[in-house]
Design a protein around this motif. Structure first.
Motif, PDB file in Angstrom:
ATOM      1  N   ILE A 260       0.676   8.976 -13.036  1.00 20.55           N
ATOM      2  CA  ILE A 260       0.452   8.225 -11.792  1.00 20.55           C
ATOM      3  C   ILE A 260      -0.956   8.484 -11.264  1.00 20.55           C
ATOM      4  CG2 ILE A 260       1.317   7.741  -9.475  1.00 20.55           C
ATOM      5  CD1 ILE A 260       3.878   9.199 -10.178  1.00 20.55           C
TER       6      ILE A 260
ATOM      7  N   TYR B  32       7.148  10.043  -7.179  1.00 23.45           N
ATOM      8  CA  TYR B  32       7.395   8.628  -7.398  1.00 23.45           C
ATOM      9  C   TYR B  32       7.788   7.978  -6.075  1.00 23.45           C
ATOM     10  CZ  TYR B  32       7.535   8.518 -12.556  1.00 23.45           C
ATOM     11  OH  TYR B  32       7.219   8.548 -13.887  1.00 23.45           O
TER      12      TYR B  32
ATOM     13  N   THR C 292       3.703   4.259 -11.639  1.00 23.35           N
ATOM     14  CA  THR C 292       4.577   5.246 -12.277  1.00 23.35           C
ATOM     15  C   THR C 292       3.876   5.775 -13.517  1.00 23.35           C
ATOM     16  OG1 THR C 292       5.707   3.534 -13.578  1.00 23.35           O
ATOM     17  CG2 THR C 292       6.704   4.158 -11.471  1.00 23.35           C
TER      18      THR C 292
END
Length: 429
Positions: free
Chosen positions: A14, A238, A259
């Motif tokens: 990420i 997340y 992600t």
């Protein structure tokens, strides 16, 4: 030498994806240097005066975007002395001159790392740079955020860009059901105890596992806030339903959710079975000195502090109030409770929490960082001990170099306030 590889697609985390997007490339690989566009620049009443001075020295006339430079007067406010008053006036004048949209002073001011998410100033996928080491807090909502020095902040204010080395990533997997009274504070203290205060030096700590869905936003903010105590460059979660529920009605602009790729590369993976984690106590003088509260002998304290950018949200205050309802603070203990923002303060008042605290014998402060950094409103004398929900327990952190700070969660702090020594919450209820 700037070197960005844009050939064969490689798995990205990420953090790598967000940094690549802010540099305008497809990939940003660990160890490479990039010049990234910054979405938000943050300074406070301690760090920003020097940044403004350096901003002037380089001949800058205007900040890169008056809507993206945020100044929060939270460390020595309400001003404790003439010097702190002068620093705030200096920044107040600068904010007026630059017509900054986001300048927070006494009355509107909260603790910066609680205030910015509350005000919707940070969104997933963004890059936030702040002249405060705990700027890494905003990884809780899926942003890349990290602390820098005041001179770096000056450069960001002038250009809207910053040089960064892309960090390696450490994957942390929390698995299992949380035990009673265990919060994000306990998980991060346990993790730091496991890997050490230098265990994640200049790395991203990326959080995964089935436990995450049990973690409130308050817990996630606390975890990301304290990744710096393991040396990490940033921490990140997340974006899930908990995140979007928190952001609703706060962040109205569009944002992008990232992600990690399934084949993203990690320096190492740390697995933590949370069923083995119980409320933690971090002993002086390093956060890594974490112990299970059930295992320690009586540690008597002189002061208890509940609040700060780690545990000053309404959820934290509710936990403390649950313990303190119908009880009295030990006569040998001073208890200081400071809600993190004016909104939290008002909500606590509305729910009757402030009455609970004061009836128990605690004092309730205006939102401030004061006690946490040993600035004001809770200084420790030599030989005194404090159980605190803050994020650091270095030598002299809250006052005298001969004092001691023990890091705990809100429930342990409240139970300690009643007993006069550090204790498991179940021993009080």
């Amino acid at each position: 030498v700037l070197r960005i590889i844009e050939g064969k697609n490689m798995g990205q985390t990420i953090t790598q994806k967000i940094l690549a997007a802010h540099f305008g490339v497809k990939q940003a690989n660990p160890g490479e240097f990039i010049e990234a566009k910054v979405d938000l620049a943050l300074g406070n009443d301690i760090t920003a005066p020097l940044a403004v001075q350096e901003f002037r020295k380089v001949g800058a006339q205007k900040v890169f975007d008056r809507k993206r430079v945020v100044l929060v007067m939270d460390h020595f406010t309400p001003n404790k002395d003439i010097k702190s008053a002068e620093q705030c006036k200096f920044l107040r004048d600068f904010a007026r001159e630059q017509k900054l949209l986001h300048f927070y002073d006494t009355g509107r001011c909260g603790i910066e790392h609680a205030l910015l998410p509350e005000q919707g100033l940070v969104a997933p996928g963004e890059l936030v740079i702040g002249a405060d080491s705990h700027t890494c807090t905003y990884g809780a909502i899926g942003a890349v955020s990290t602390g820098v020095g005041s001179t770096d902040l000056a450069a960001v204010m002038a250009t809207g860009k910053i040089w960064l080395r892309v960090p390696e990533a450490i994957k942390v997997v929390f698995s299992g059901k949380l035990n009673k009274w265990v919060t994000g504070k306990d998980l991060i203290l346990y993790l730091i105890g496991k890997i050490g205060v230098d265990g994640a030096n200049y790395c991203t700590l990326e959080f995964h596992g089935d436990t995450v869905k049990q973690l409130s936003m308050a817990s996630r903010l606390t975890i990301c806030n304290m990744v710096i105590e393991a040396g990490a460059k940033n921490g990140i979660f997340y974006v899930d339903n908990t995140t979007t529920a928190f952001l609703k009605d706060k962040v109205l602009r569009k944002y992008k959710v990232y992600t990690s790729d399934p084949d993203a590369k990690y320096k190492t993976v740390v697995d933590i079975d949370v069923t083995k984690v119980f409320p933690q106590v971090s002993f002086p003088h390093l956060p890594e000195n974490a112990k299970d509260v059930r295992s320690i002998k009586k540690v008597y304290v002189d002061q208890v502090v509940i609040g700060s950018c780690t545990n000053g949200l309404i959820e934290d205050l509710r936990i403390a109030a649950k313990i303190l309802t119908g009880k009295k603070v030990n006569p040998n203990v001073r208890v200081i409770i400071f809600p993190a923002t004016p909104a939290v303060w008002m909500q606590a008042m509305k729910e009757g929490l402030l009455k609970t605290f004061m009836t128990a014998g605690a004092t309730v402060s205006t939102p401030t960082c004061g006690p946490c950094l040993g600035g004001h409103m809770g200084i420790l004398a030599g030989g005194e001990r404090c159980a605190a929900t803050t994020n650091r327990n270095f030598v002299g952190r809250m006052g005298s170099t001969k004092s001691e700070v023990y890091l705990v969660n809100p429930a342990v702090a409240a139970a300690t306030a009643v007993k006069g020594y550090i204790v498991h919450p179940d021993k009080v209820l």
